[in-house]
Design an enzyme around this catalytic site. Structure first.
Site: not given
Length: 467
Positions: A245, A319
Site C-alpha cells: 500500500k 478473504r
C-alpha cells in the site's frame, strides 16, 4: 452493577440516586412541557431563547442559582434523519455532576446506551482530559443489560484503537482467552507447524511477520443448543504485502482487525445475556508483512477446503484467512454463520463509513438482520450476492483467483469468494465493515468502532432467546 470488568466506562449510579433531572423534549411536545416549568425557569428559557431543536441544551437554575433541571432538545423524532443516540451529546455539554433522565420524550434504554457509548475514552496513552458527568440508572429499564452492551463495545473499541506495535496476534489471543475465562468457555489456539498444516491460507498470509499467525477457536453454551458461529478477520496490520500500500493507505491499517473486535464484542454480549445457543467464535489473526518469505502475486495456494487459489493481489489477504476459518466453521454444520471483516474499500465507497454492507442468500434472514439493525441502532445495508459475477474470480491455473482483476463490484466479488468456502451453509451473513468513526457523533466517538456487534446481539436475542 458489575465491578469486575475493565474500567473502560464510568459505571451507572444506582437507580434512585439523588441527581439533577434531564428532560428530553421532542419538538411536538414542547407546548406541553413549558407550562410545567416554574416562573423563574420559564423566564430563563425565554431569555436564553431555548427551543427543543436536536442537541440544544438549557441549564435551568433554582432560585438559589444552582443547577436544578436540564432541558435537552431532541428535534423532530419522526424525521427520517433523527438520531436515536442524540442524547449522547449530553456528555460533552453537561458540567460535572450526577444526573438522571426523566420519563417522557425519549426511550430511556436508548438514552442510557447513548450516554454510555459517548462516555468511552481511549486513554491508554493519554489521560482523559476531564471528569465526565455521571448518570443514575433509570428505574424502568434493565440497566445491567445496557451496561453490558456498552462495556462490550468499549472493549472492542479499545482493541481497534490500540496501535499495532502493542496489538499483535498474541494480544488478540490474550483478549479471547480473557473472555473465555470470564464466561467459562473452552478455547484452543492453533499456531506453528500445525497452523501451516491445518490452515494453510492463514499461515501463508502471516508467515512473513515476526509475530506468528494463529487461529483462535472458542466455544460456549450447551452442546445440544442451536449452533451459531461467529468468524472475525484479525489482520492486526496490513502493509498490503508485496502489493504494498502507499503510506497514506497504511495510516489506519491498525483497524484491519476490526472484524475480530466486532466478533469478540458480539460474543461478549451473547455470553453475558445467557442466550440459548451453542456459540463458536473463530478468529484467524495475522500480520500481513513484507519479508523474503512473504507470499507473492502469482502464487497458487491450496486452502483448507482443498480448493486452489491463485494470488492476484497480496493486499486481498483478509478473504484468504477467512476462507480457511469458514471451512472450519462449516464442518460442524451450524445453524448460522456470521462473519465480520474490514474487507473492501468498495463497500465503503458505495455506502460510506457509517453503513456496513451485508450479504446473505436467505431473504428471511436478511429481513431479520435489517430489523435487528434498526432495533439496536446499528444500521446496515444489504448488497446482492450476484451469482454471475463469480466468473470474475475465474483463474486459468487454479480453482479461483482471490481478486477479480477489474474495478467493478469489489465488495460483491469478495463476498462471492467467501461463499465458495461455506457453500452448504445457506444461513450465512457476511458483514463488510469500515470499523472506524471518522468524526465524533452522539454515541460514536471518533476512532475504532465495532460496527454490527450490537446488531448481531439483537439478532441472536430474537432468534435464540435466553432460556
Amino acid at each position: 452493577m458489575r465491578t469486575d470488568l475493565p474500567d473502560l466506562l464510568p459505571d451507572l449510579l444506582p437507580a434512585g440516586t439523588a441527581a439533577i433531572p434531564i428532560r428530553c423534549i421532542d419538538l411536538a411536545e414542547w407546548d406541553r412541557v413549558e407550562p410545567g416549568l416554574t416562573p423563574v425557569q420559564r423566564a430563563y428559557v425565554e431569555t436564553t431563547g431555548f427551543a427543543p431543536k436536536a442537541g440544544r441544551l438549557c441549564l435551568l437554575p433554582s432560585t438559589e442559582g444552582r443547577l436544578e433541571r436540564v432541558l435537552f432538545g431532541l428535534g423532530d423524532t419522526t424525521a427520517a434523519a433523527h438520531d436515536r443516540l442524540v442524547a449522547g451529546r449530553l456528555i460533552g455539554l453537561l458540567p460535572e455532576g450526577r444526573y438522571h433522565f426523566e420519563e417522557g420524550g425519549i426511550d430511556l434504554a436508548d438514552a442510557t446506551l447513548a450516554w454510555l457509548l459517548s462516555s468511552y475514552r481511549f486513554s491508554r496513552y493519554k489521560a482523559a482530559p476531564a471528569t465526565l458527568p455521571t448518570l443514575a440508572a433509570p428505574e424502568t429499564i434493565d440497566a445491567d443489560a445496557v451496561l453490558r452492551i456498552a462495556r462490550a463495545v468499549a472493549a472492542g473499541r479499545d482493541l481497534v484503537n490500540t496501535p499495532s506495535n502493542d496489538l499483535g496476534p498474541a494480544e488478540i489471543e490474550t483478549a479471547a482467552r480473557a473472555l473465555a475465562e470470564r464466561f467459562g468457555a473452552a478455547i484452543s489456539v492453533t499456531s506453528g507447524e500445525e497452523l501451516e498444516r491445518e490452515f494453510p491460507l492463514v499461515h501463508a498470509v502471516g508467515k512473513a511477520s515476526t509475530r506468528p499467525p494463529r487461529l483462535i477457536d472458542l466455544t460456549w453454551g450447551p452442546a445440544d443448543a442451536p449452533r451459531v458461529t461467529l468468524v472475525g478477520k484479525g489482520v492486526v496490520f496490513d502493509t498490503g504485502g508485496l502489493d504494498i500500500k502507499p503510506s497514506s493507505g497504511m495510516l489506519l491499517m491498525k483497524k484491519d482487525m476490526g472484524g475480530s473486535a466486532a466478533a469478540l464484542s458480539a460474543a461478549e454480549m451473547v455470553m453475558g445475556s445467557g442466550l440459548n445457543l451453542r456459540l463458536r467464535l473463530i478468529v484467524p489473526t495475522v500480520e500481513n508483512a513484507i519479508a523474503g518469505n512473504a507470499f507473492r502475486p502469482g502464487d497458487i495456494l491450496r486452502a483448507r477446503s482443498g480448493l486452489t487459489v491463485e494470488i492476484g493481489n497480496t493486499d486481498a489477504e483478509g478473504r484468504l484467512i477467512l476462507a480457511d476459518a469458514l471451512t472450519l466453521a462449516e464442518a460442524e454444520r451450524p445453524d448460522l454463520i456470521i462473519d465480520f471483516a474490514t474487507l473492501t474499500g468498495a463497500a465503503r465507497t458505495a455506502l460510506g463509513p457509517d453503513l456496513p454492507a451485508f450479504f446473505t442468500e436467505d431473504d428471511a434472514l436478511a429481513s431479520a438482520v435489517e430489523a435487528a439493525g434498526r432495533a439496536a441502532i446499528d444500521p446496515v445495508w444489504r448488497l446482492p450476492l450476484h451469482a454471475p459475477y463469480a466468473s470474475l474470480l475465474d483463474s486459468k491455473v487454479a480453482d479461483l483467483n482471490n481478486v477479480s482483476g477489474g474495478p467493478f463490484a469489489g465488495a460483491i466479488t469478495a463476498a462471492l469468494f467467501l461463499r465458495r468456502f461455506a457453500p452448504n451453509t445457506k444461513r450465512h451473513v457476511h458483514f463488510d465493515l469500515y470499523g472506524w468513526n471518522p468524526s465524533t457523533k452522539p454515541g460514536r466517538p471518533e476512532g475504532g468502532e465495532v460496527q454490527t456487534a450490537r446488531l448481531v446481539h439483537q439478532l441472536l436475542k430474537t432468534l435464540y432467546p435466553a432460556a
